[in-house]
Write a protein that holds these residues in place. Structure first.
Motif: not given
Length: 117
Positions: A61-67, A74, A78, A109-110, A113
């Protein structure tokens, strides 16, 4: 030096009552002691495996949030939903995605968000 202590106890494995010669005796015999040991070791192995699995889940999950760019799979992880739901959201225009080719849909990723703003 021997002791003449005799204590009535209950076996911690089988629950039967027995006469113990010491105050620290926990099991009625060797068989129950061995079975309890195996049960304890099996539980320890299961506990270790569960902890390793939890670490892998958190790390992923941390890796996915940083991509910056995510695959549909993925994004589904998330958002904790199905892959089909993500495709449905892309088709409806709620999530903007780019199809780079067959089976190569990528989401910024944005965009994920923005869903929660």
């Amino acid at each position: 030096m021997s002791s003449n202590i005799r204590v009535q106890k209950h076996c911690q494995h089988c629950g039967e009552e027995f006469t113990a010669k010491t105050t620290k005796t926990r099991y009625c015999g060797d068989t129950c002691a061995k079975r309890a040991y195996k049960k304890r070791k099996r539980a320890e192995k299961i506990n270790v495996a569960e902890q390793e699995t939890a670490k892998i889940k958190v790390r992923s999950l941390h890796e996915l949030q940083s991509k910056e760019f995510l695959t549909v799979r993925e994004v589904a992880k998330l958002l904790s939903c199905s892959i089909r739901t993500v495709y449905y959201q892309i088709e409806n225009g709620r999530i903007k995605a780019v199809n780079l080719g067959e089976r190569m849909t990528r989401v910024r990723r944005s965009e994920i968000d923005k869903l929660f703003e």
